[in-house]
Design an enzyme around this catalytic site. Structure first.
Site, short mmCIF file in Angstrom:
data_model
loop_
_atom_site.label_atom_id
_atom_site.label_comp_id
_atom_site.label_asym_id
_atom_site.label_seq_id
_atom_site.Cartn_x
_atom_site.Cartn_y
_atom_site.Cartn_z
CB THR A 172 -2.23 96.73 14.88
OG1 THR A 172 -1.37 97.81 14.55
CG2 THR A 172 -3.30 96.60 13.81
CG HIS B 278 5.42 102.53 13.40
ND1 HIS B 278 6.54 101.73 13.33
CD2 HIS B 278 4.36 101.68 13.43
CE1 HIS B 278 6.16 100.46 13.32
NE2 HIS B 278 4.84 100.40 13.39
CG ASN C 250 7.50 96.42 13.60
OD1 ASN C 250 8.59 95.92 13.90
ND2 ASN C 250 6.54 96.62 14.48
CE1 TYR D 250 3.19 98.07 8.23
CE2 TYR D 250 4.16 98.10 10.42
CZ TYR D 250 3.28 97.55 9.51
OH TYR D 250 2.50 96.48 9.87
CG ASN E 253 5.01 94.16 7.60
OD1 ASN E 253 4.07 93.44 7.25
ND2 ASN E 253 4.99 94.87 8.71
C1 8OZ Z 1 0.20 93.75 13.55
C2 8OZ Z 1 -0.75 93.83 12.54
C3 8OZ Z 1 -0.82 94.96 11.78
C4 8OZ Z 1 0.05 96.02 12.00
C5 8OZ Z 1 3.38 96.84 13.55
C6 8OZ Z 1 1.51 98.32 13.22
O1 8OZ Z 1 3.86 95.71 13.40
C7 8OZ Z 1 1.94 97.07 13.26
C8 8OZ Z 1 1.01 95.93 13.00
C9 8OZ Z 1 1.07 94.79 13.78
O2 8OZ Z 1 4.08 97.79 13.89
#
Ligand code: 8OZ
Length: 370
Positions: free
Chosen positions: A34, A182, A185, A187, A242
């Site tokens: 990113t 994806h 992480n 999400y 996250n």
């Molecule tokens: C860093 C900052 C924002 C998003 C991920 C898409 O960790 C990201 C991401 C990484 O998969």
């Protein structure tokens, strides 16, 4: 030169391979990164085309996480793949990469609860359950805690799955060789998978089968759209990224990888340990998981070139993804082949900004004459 690298430890990285429907000349992958440099309408820019084409020596480039629809966005200036303008922008990127001799996958992203109302026209982010993550995102006001999400209605899930498939079709139309789901992480897809974020009592929560249901519905819809040989997926069994958590990752990921194996996916991309951090964050038997998947296995997180060579030589991995070192060494593949010095990445220019720290890292010849 690339077929006989100076350092024998990295020789296995220079064997060609088929990844699903796509032939790659080496095992060195540019990890999805990113960089928050999309332009108006969250469309890719000429600068992004330049950045990616500089890195076309990679066996495969996995482009940065890209939202499949407007409510899939969680940070400022991340690109999308839901408008015609975005498809046209990505087409310029893939054309530039192909002209430079490369191959490219697009990472299909929905952030779920890792977002903020200010990025979503005042609406709450969507999530499996209304549980706010201990995480921050980047908005017009800088880093801010993420907003409290609302639980997605079961009746909204078919539309979400269809939007993933539509995004995969748009990625194909934009010239990508592959798509990468994806599912890592912290999400949306991982929020459904892991019990720290999913407290649903319907068919999408509770048992492992139920928590993995969205992942498989999305995977099946994308396979239907573009074919299994053009689909990879990224997973992160133990990452705390996250604010995500899972009480028992081994049986969950055995179920996930068995289902992916049955579907004939092109590759599984796995983040070992904590994303971008400690590889030993929590014990997990990655080799045992790998043995359940007959397709290509892409390993990631803190690999040195020598570790990567050993991972491929041992049969554990087919491909190894490098992140930070691809940011600061556009010619990383050549540097690995020549055992040349690596440039260090400047973390102050990772997220957002202009060409500085993006397209101005020198190539070897430039570095030598600078
Ligand atoms: C860093 C900052 C924002 C998003 C991920 C898409 O960790 C990201 C991401 C990484 O998969």
């Amino acid at each position: 030169m690339q077929s006989s690298p100076r350092n024998p430890a990295v020789e296995p990285l220079f064997q060609p391979l088929r990844v699903g429907d796509v032939a790659v000349p080496n095992r060195i992958v540019m990890a999805p990164l990113t960089r928050n440099r999309a332009g108006g309408g969250n469309a890719p820019t000429e600068l992004m085309a330049r950045y990616y084409s500089q890195r076309a020596g990679a066996g495969l480039i996995v482009a940065e996480a890209t939202q499949i629809r407007p409510d899939g966005q969680g940070y400022l200036y991340t690109p999308g793949i839901h408008s015609d303008e975005q498809v046209a922008g990505w087409r310029r990127v893939t054309d530039a990469v192909h002209e430079a001799g490369g191959r490219m996958a697009l990472q299909l992203w929905h952030v779920g609860r890792i977002s903020h109302t200010s990025l979503l026209n005042g609406e709450a982010p969507i999530a499996p359950s209304a549980i706010r993550a201990e995480a921050k995102t980047y908005t017009a006001n800088g880093f801010e805690p993420v907003s409290e999400p609302r639980a997605l209605e079961a009746s909204e899930i078919p539309g979400l799955v269809a939007d993933y498939a539509r995004a995969a079709e748009r990625a194909r139309d934009a010239g990508f060789d592959l798509v990468e789901i994806h599912a890592a992480n912290g999400y949306l897809i991982e929020q459904f998978l892991k019990d720290g974020a999913n407290q649903r009592t319907d068919d999408y929560g509770g048992s492992i089968e139920n928590r993995a249901r969205l992942l498989f519905e999305v995977t099946d819809a994308i396979i239907e759209a573009v074919g299994a040989g053009r689909v990879g997926i990224r997973i992160s069994p133990v990452t705390p990224a996250n604010g995500i958590s899972e009480s028992d990752p081994t049986p969950l990921y055995e179920h996930v990888v068995d289902g992916l194996a049955a579907r004939g996916l092109a590759y599984v991309h796995i983040i070992e340990g904590a994303t971008g951090g400690d590889r030993e964050f929590q014990p997990f038997d990655y080799a045992a998981l790998r043995r359940r998947f007959p397709g290509c296995w892409m390993a990631n997180n803190g690999y040195t070139p020598a570790m990567a060579g050993e991972a491929v030589a041992s049969g554990y991995a087919d491909l190894v993804a490098f992140g930070r070192s691809f940011i600061s060494n556009p010619d990383l593949v050549q540097r690995i082949a020549l055992d040349a010095p690596m440039q260090k990445a400047d973390s102050s220019t990772f997220y957002g900004g202009d060409e500085r720290g993006y397209t101005d890292y020198p190539f070897m010849e430039q570095a030598a004459t600078a």
